[in-house]
Design an enzyme around this catalytic site. Structure first.
Site, PDB file in Angstrom:
ATOM      1  N   GLU A 412       0.880  -1.177   0.000  1.00  0.00           N
ATOM      2  CA  GLU A 412       0.000   0.000   0.000  1.00  0.00           C
ATOM      3  C   GLU A 412       0.916   1.226   0.000  1.00  0.00           C
ATOM      4  O   GLU A 412       1.770   1.348   0.879  1.00  0.00           O
ATOM      5  CB  GLU A 412      -0.910  -0.027   1.230  1.00  0.00           C
ATOM      6  N   GLU A 481      -6.422   0.911  -7.096  1.00  0.00           N
ATOM      7  CA  GLU A 481      -6.512   2.381  -7.236  1.00  0.00           C
ATOM      8  C   GLU A 481      -5.604   2.909  -8.339  1.00  0.00           C
ATOM      9  O   GLU A 481      -5.116   4.040  -8.286  1.00  0.00           O
ATOM     10  CB  GLU A 481      -6.205   3.115  -5.917  1.00  0.00           C
ATOM     11  N   GLU A 505     -15.421  -5.805  -2.601  1.00  0.00           N
ATOM     12  CA  GLU A 505     -15.147  -5.286  -1.255  1.00  0.00           C
ATOM     13  C   GLU A 505     -16.174  -4.243  -0.813  1.00  0.00           C
ATOM     14  O   GLU A 505     -16.354  -4.021   0.383  1.00  0.00           O
ATOM     15  CB  GLU A 505     -13.736  -4.702  -1.188  1.00  0.00           C
TER      16      GLU A 505
END
Ligand code: NOJ
Ligand code: CA
Length: 705
Positions: A412, A481, A505
């Site tokens: 991330e 993303e 999700e």
């Protein structure tokens, strides 16, 4: 490996032609290029007698005001025909035909500085791609694109399946409306959504944009090979149905910094009078460059489970401690006791994966930084190599290896792309050292460099750099993303999947997505490439720690069908091991279903309503079928004429139970077995929000046909 089977290259029109219109065509698709009286380039597309795109403007506006927005003259043109076949490294089919007629028009400014630009059109049997190519020239070196004038003048007020044109996210619900009703200002993202909304134009929509015309045409507008250029969104003129390209801006308000020679991405228009042909189109892949990687043998499509859904539903957490500001007397973080990525828990997932032949285990929240990752727009949060104290990398990597399972890495970045780039090399070396073959990346929050957007030129280059750097370390990538894909996985086959859309999700942490969502996704988000949608939720209600009313908006059988209808070489079995252990008979389909295919047939499809797809496993005579519906119950007849004639197959049918209903009774399913041949027909009964999954494996000796 790509192998050129047949290349037919005929230059049958090379002229210094100076008048328009010029045309190119293949089967029913015809492209017309013309210059207007004042030197503006235009194009139009027809499908047989029907107009797909009426005469529409082309052009680029430069910062120095000397771009290609008008006053151009035609200095020449060429047409050539190409018909070749290539093999993708992985995919829905074993080989892909790339058959098109290409028209190149050469344009020049008549007055000084006399800059030149080419527009290259490729006309396929299922649509058109075109791009601007700025050749190397003395009159032009560096230039800044302020706007692209490309238009798509649609002849009527089509039905559109659209999401807002947001510079930073595609994680929206689709709206089905006429073009005249496009208005994204009312769209607020559901609770728990974490990307930053930036959609200043209420009439902008994202691509891929799916359209259905009242005259029976299905049209998809997107782009191919988006590199070194921002993503294209479309401004919808509600009165005229004219769509205008709108490029995602950079931090200084322009769109792209380029140097000649340069070329834009391809603008793509896929068209057919049959909805399944839109899904079967390979136009976008064909417009991308072949693989840049010298060797691709190491690239492995795979299924995985992971320490993930339990965090999404609030059962455990990514972070180890509550806060980085509260330390114990020794200066250490104080554990909350809710950390998901702890050694014992990860072993549990490894054991489950090993017992069920699932090759990968993703672990999120393994590395230091999650106490402070979100919302502060900070550059240095993660270093991608420092585990939390309760996550033992050497022990887990050896344990996974001993069980023939691979750990999958999670990076991330919290949007700090600059920080990630500084750590890429060491992060991938760390993966190599501990045997991680694949990484899931993420870009939650606002981008650093500050002022850049997820879908701008800078980030488009970043994603390509990540894919290249990963390839150098023999690492495959799944980007969350990221900008939505445009077929670049052909060029970087280690870029297995992206999220860039509203995945399963959302059922965990928000109001979720309605049953029609998965019937729209293949016509929109998936047109550009595979999605890590994370199907396979078996506990469909009562999973959320904080919101017991939440539920997944499908039946259990539909979750199985998604492994076939939503193509990806990377598929998660997203639910918790204990939820699979409660339904091991149904989990068998997830164990069996491949992620790489030799053949694919779209048997039935209508955007927003239903999809039935069947695929043949790579290198095997096994077929897998997925059939899904929206909120309506349906009967789906399926002719099994795709099976090898004369051969008997055992069909295992995972269907909705008689009383199944996504809302009331989603977990009702029934599994039946039947011997079938290519002459058989099945009738699948799909419950509201339901689906069916079928595996076909050959049995017995082959009968002579
Ligand atoms: C959003 C991603 O889509 C999700 O899969 C991930 O778990 C979180 N970000 C945390 O990185
Ligand atoms: Ca519908």
């Amino acid at each position: 490996m790509k192998k050129l089977l047949l290349l037919l290259l005929v230059g049958h029109q090379a002229s210094a032609q100076t008048s328009t219109p010029l045309t190119a065509h293949l089967d029913k698709v015809k492209l017309t290029f013309a210059l207007s009286a004042d030197g503006r380039p235009t194009y139009a597309v027809n499908y047989g007698p029907k107009s797909v795109v009426n005469t529409s403007r082309l052009g680029l506006v430069f910062q120095d005001k000397q771009g290609f927005d008008g006053r151009l003259v035609l200095t020449g043109s060429e047409v050539k025909d190409v018909d070749e076949t290539w093999q993708p490294v992985w995919g829905e089919v074993k080989s892909i035909r790339n058959h098109y007629q290409q028209l190149t028009v050469h344009l020049r400014q008549p007055a000084a500085p006399g800059r030149r630009v080419d527009v290259v059109f490729r006309v396929f049997a299922d649509g058109v791609g075109f791009r601007y190519e700025v050749p190397r020239q003395l009159a032009l070196g560096n230039f800044v694109v302020m706007d692209e004038l490309t238009e798509f003048a649609l002849p009527a007020d089509h039905q559109a399946f659209w999401i807002p044109g947001d510079y930073d996210t595609n994680e929206y619900l689709y709206t089905k409306s006429r073009l005249s009703a496009v208005d994204n200002s009312a769209q607020v993202k559901g609770s728990g959504e974490i990307a930053v909304r930036s959609a200043p134009d209420a009439q902008a929509v994202a691509t891929p944009l799916m359209l259905k015309a009242d005259n029976g045409l299905y049209i998809n507008i997107h782009e191919a090979a988006q590199v070194d250029y921002p993503a294209m969104q479309l401004h919808v003129d509600r009165a005229s149905h004219r769509l205008t390209a709108q490029l995602v801006p950079n931090a200084v308000g322009s769109k792209a910094f380029l140097h000649a020679p340069a070329r834009t991405p391809w603008r793509t228009i896929i068209v057919s009078d049959k909805a399944p042909k839109i899904l079967a189109s390979k136009l976008i892949l064909n417009l991308n460059e072949p693989s840049k990687l010298p060797n691709t043998d190491w690239i492995k499509p795979l299924k995985f489970v992971g320490v993930w859904w339990e965090m999404q539903v609030g059962k455990s957490d990514w972070k180890y401690a509550e806060s980085i500001d509260t330390l114990d007397a020794q200066g250490h973080l104080i554990p909350t006791g809710r950390h998901g990525a702890n050694t014992a828990n990860v072993k549990r997932y490894i054991d489950f994966a090993a017992a069920h032949q699932i090759p990968g285990v993703l672990v999120e929240g393994w590395n230091v930084g999650w106490e402070d990752w979100f919302g502060n727009w900070k550059e240095r949060v993660f270093d991608f190599v420092t585990p939390y104290p309760d996550f033992n990398v050497p022990v887990l990597s050896a344990y996974a290896k001993s069980k023939n399972v691979s750990l999958l890495m999670h990076h991330e970045t919290s949007g700090a792309a600059t920080n990630y780039e500084q750590h890429l090399d060491t992060a991938y070396q760390f993966m190599n050292r501990y045997g991680y073959p694949s990484v899931k990346t993420g870009y939650v929050g606002r981008i650093i460099p500050r002022g850049e957007h997820h879908d701008g030129q800078w980030m488009s280059n970043h994603f390509a750099r990540v894919a290249e750097m990963a390839a150098r370390h023999h690492v495959t990538v799944d980007m969350h993303e990221s900008v939505r894909p445009t077929g670049l996985a052909r060029t970087y086959p280690n870029w297995l999947a992206s999220e860039a859309g509203r995945g399963n999700e959302y059922n965990a942490f928000s109001i979720g997505s309605p049953p029609e969502h998965e019937t729209i996704m293949p016509f929109t988000r998936l047109m550009g490439g595979p999605m890590d949608y994370t199907p396979g939720i078996f506990k469909l209600k009562g999973y959320s720690a904080s919101a017991p009313e939440r539920q997944v908006h499908t039946t259990l059988a539909k979750q199985l069908a998604l492994y076939v209808t939503l193509y990806s070489p990377l598929q998660m079995a997203a639910d918790l091991p204990e939820n699979y252990e409660a339904h091991l008979d149904a989990f068998r389909f997830i164990e069996d279903v491949p992620v790489d295919w030799d053949d694919t047939r779209i048997l039935a499809a209508e955007p927003g309503d239903y999809i039935t797809t069947v695929r043949r496993a790579k290198g095997k005579d096994e077929w897998y079928l997925g059939s899904i519906t929206d909120e309506q119950a349906r009967q789906q007849p399926v002719k099994l004429d795709f099976l090898t004639p004369g051969r008997r197959y055992e069909a295992v049918i995972y269907a909705d139970g008689k009383d199944a209903d996504w809302q009331q009774n989603p977990a009702s399913y029934q599994i039946t077995r039947q011997i079938v041949t290519s002459k058989s027909t099945l009738t699948l009964r799909l419950a509201p929000g339901g689906g069916a999954a079928v595996s076909f494996k050959p049995v017995g000796a082959q009968k002579p046909s």
